[in-house]
Scaffold this active site. Structure first.
Site, PDB file in Angstrom:
ATOM      1  N   SER A  66     -89.914 -47.604  17.089  1.00 27.95           N
ATOM      2  CA  SER A  66     -89.107 -46.410  16.973  1.00 27.95           C
ATOM      3  C   SER A  66     -89.771 -45.290  16.176  1.00 27.95           C
ATOM      4  CB  SER A  66     -87.761 -46.759  16.321  1.00 27.95           C
ATOM      5  OG  SER A  66     -87.945 -47.262  15.018  1.00 27.95           O
TER       6      SER A  66
ATOM      7  N   SER B 297     -91.574 -51.506  15.002  1.00 29.04           N
ATOM      8  CA  SER B 297     -91.435 -50.048  15.048  1.00 29.04           C
ATOM      9  C   SER B 297     -92.493 -49.274  14.280  1.00 29.04           C
ATOM     10  CB  SER B 297     -90.047 -49.637  14.551  1.00 29.04           C
ATOM     11  OG  SER B 297     -89.065 -50.041  15.464  1.00 29.04           O
TER      12      SER B 297
ATOM     13  N   LYS C 202     -89.594 -40.126   8.450  1.00 28.39           N
ATOM     14  CA  LYS C 202     -88.806 -40.452   9.637  1.00 28.39           C
ATOM     15  C   LYS C 202     -87.327 -40.109   9.404  1.00 28.39           C
ATOM     16  CE  LYS C 202     -88.165 -44.484  12.700  1.00 28.39           C
ATOM     17  NZ  LYS C 202     -88.538 -45.916  12.856  1.00 28.39           N
TER      18      LYS C 202
END
Length: 500
Positions: free
Chosen positions: A183, A207, A108
């Site tokens: 997220s 997330s 990420k």
């Protein structure tokens, strides 16, 4: 010793034999990009397939589908192919680097990977180049994983969906209008599309679990202190609640891959003073394991499809040998009433001005909705909430002594559309009110797994299994039992698309 993909000397760690044994893989007739990490690592170790074959297969998949999905926003596939070829040579001479030797992974964009930007989805941070690897990246590399790219996140990693002005919108492989979650939406989209069997993500309020829920993936939110966290590029330490609520983890298609990759990422790193280097497998618990089926809704009207999924899941766990009883942990409403106002007070103090200065109109609107629905407490209120947090966690710990696992909805409604959290303040409130068992678990610092529970209107739905502190293994055992009867949901996606 071995050479990593950036030309640096890398120490080959002596991973336990039992970890490598998890990698044993049967013959598999489907394309390599569809294989699990466990299958790939075993086949590569046994020289039945090569790391080059594995990486080339996912690279072809990325190049075919990522143009639309926009899950990977920094492409590292050429370097990955070169690294895979070098790892094939290392295997011949020195054996496997570790339990993920040659397995493609994604990282990420909000954690540090040496030499790449940690933008956190913010245009102003696009040139924030990481000087060193974060602990999770270091641990994945030490285990032999090969990074094929970096995945998308919303601005400041603070929305339930994944879109930003720097990299654009990430799509869900199930349906364009269905959010991939946030997220870690780039991570969930990547594993669902077949770009890698495991993808790194993180979780401050859900997330990891929102994206898994939205895409039919699986994950575990580790206990606070299980997986080390640190960004060398950071100019100052994270805020108090970011330290207490945010954790690093893995999104995957199969539970066994979550287990393997989480154990790898949990390798000790002295840069995180909050890490607790406990064994991943805890002591045996009394059998049959008691599971509390929690139907407390905190005032939200649970959707019938979720209620039915909970009932079915309880029956499946009973058949798998668990003892399921209806029971609710104490002080749910009291803790829930404080969690988000405390988190948003923390945000207002530490990143409020940064968001106003560097954030887009959309992320500022999102925070306006957050603050409207869950007004930040003042500084004294924040300190008192953190004091009372100890009482809430104590009460939950005592409850978990009797019930080692708690079965809850993750969301008390089916999934949400890609921009529903920003369409209106009421839309934001509905998403967050329905997911009290997401952010409340972050506030308490407990582990929680997401497991498959069927479909609604053709889209996957899941349930959540909460465990005792540092008993991710028990939550994953239960999730794996549910996966055995409900199937791997992303395999169903591929069947519908004629890919399996």
């Amino acid at each position: 010793m071995a050479i990593d993909g950036e030309g640096d000397i890398m120490v080959v760690l002596p991973f336990p034999i039992e970890v490598l044994a998890m990698s044993a893989a049967p013959k598999n007739p489907v394309p390599l990009w569809q294989w699990s990490a466990v299958e790939l690592s075993g086949a590569i170790r046994d020289a039945r397939v090569s790391a080059s074959d594995a990486v080339s297969s996912v690279v072809e998949r990325i190049r075919a589908e990522n143009g639309h999905l926009n899950a990977i926003v920094f492409d590292q596939t050429e370097a990955a192919k070169e690294q895979a070829a070098s790892y094939d040579e290392i295997l011949k001479t020195d054996g496997p680097i570790g339990p993920l030797h040659g397995v493609p992974v994604a990282i990420k964009i909000n954690v540090d990977q040496k030499g790449t930007a940690n933008s956190n989805g913010v245009v102003a941070f696009k040139d924030l180049i990481a000087p060193e690897d974060a602990p999770v990246v270091r641990n994945l590399k030490k285990a032999g994983a090969i990074i094929v790219g970096r995945t998308n996140t919303p601005e400041f990693s603070f929305r339930a969906t994944t879109v930003n002005e720097l990299h654009g919108r990430t799509y869900n492989p199930w349906d364009d209008n269905h959010s991939p979650g946030g997220s870690s939406g780039g991570a969930s989209s990547a594993v669902a599309a077949g770009f890698c069997p495991i993808a790194h993500g993180n979780d401050i309020g859900g997330s990891l679990r929102f994206p898994a829920y939205q895409t039919g993936a699986v994950t575990v939110r580790p206990t606070l202190g299980r997986v080390p966290a640190y960004n060398p590029s950071g100019k100052e330490e994270r805020s108090l609640l970011a330290q207490l609520m945010s954790v690093q983890g893995i999104i995957a298609r199969e539970v066994r891959d979550v287990r393997l990759a989480t154990k790898v990422m949990a390798g000790y790193d002295a840069r995180d003073p909050m890490q607790v280097p406990l064994p991943f497998e805890g002591p045996a618990v009394e059998q049959p394991i008691k599971v509390a089926l929690c139907r407390e809704t905190n005032g939200y009207s649970m959707h019938p499809a979720i209620d039915a999924a909970l009932e079915k899941t309880a029956e499946q766990l009973e058949k798998a040998g668990y003892r399921v009883e209806e029971a609710a942990p104490p002080m749910i409403r009291e803790a829930a009433a404080e969690a988000l106002p405390a988190l948003y007070a923390d945000c207002e103090i530490f990143i409020g001005e940064v968001i106003k200065k560097y954030g887009s109109a959309e992320i500022q609107k999102a925070f306006d909705f957050y603050f409207e629905n869950y007004p930040p407490t003042d500084a004294e209120g924040l300190l008192r909430a953190m004091s009372r947090r100890t009482r809430y966690l104590r009460e939950w710990n005592v409850f978990l002594e009797d019930y080692p696992l708690i079965l809850t909805p993750f969301m008390m409604r089916p999934g949400f559309t890609w921009n529903e959290d920003l369409d209106s303040s009421a839309g934001t409130k509905d998403i967050f009110d329905s997911s009290v068992y997401s952010w409340l678990i972050n506030f308490l610092g407990l582990p929680a797994s997401i497991a498959p529970a069927g479909y609604h209107d053709g889209l996957p739905i899941s349930v959540q299994i909460i465990g005792r502190r540092f008993r991710e293994d028990l939550t994953l055992d239960a999730a794996e039992a549910l996966e055995r009867v409900n199937g791997v949901q992303i395999h169903e996606l591929w069947k519908r698309k004629g890919l399996r």
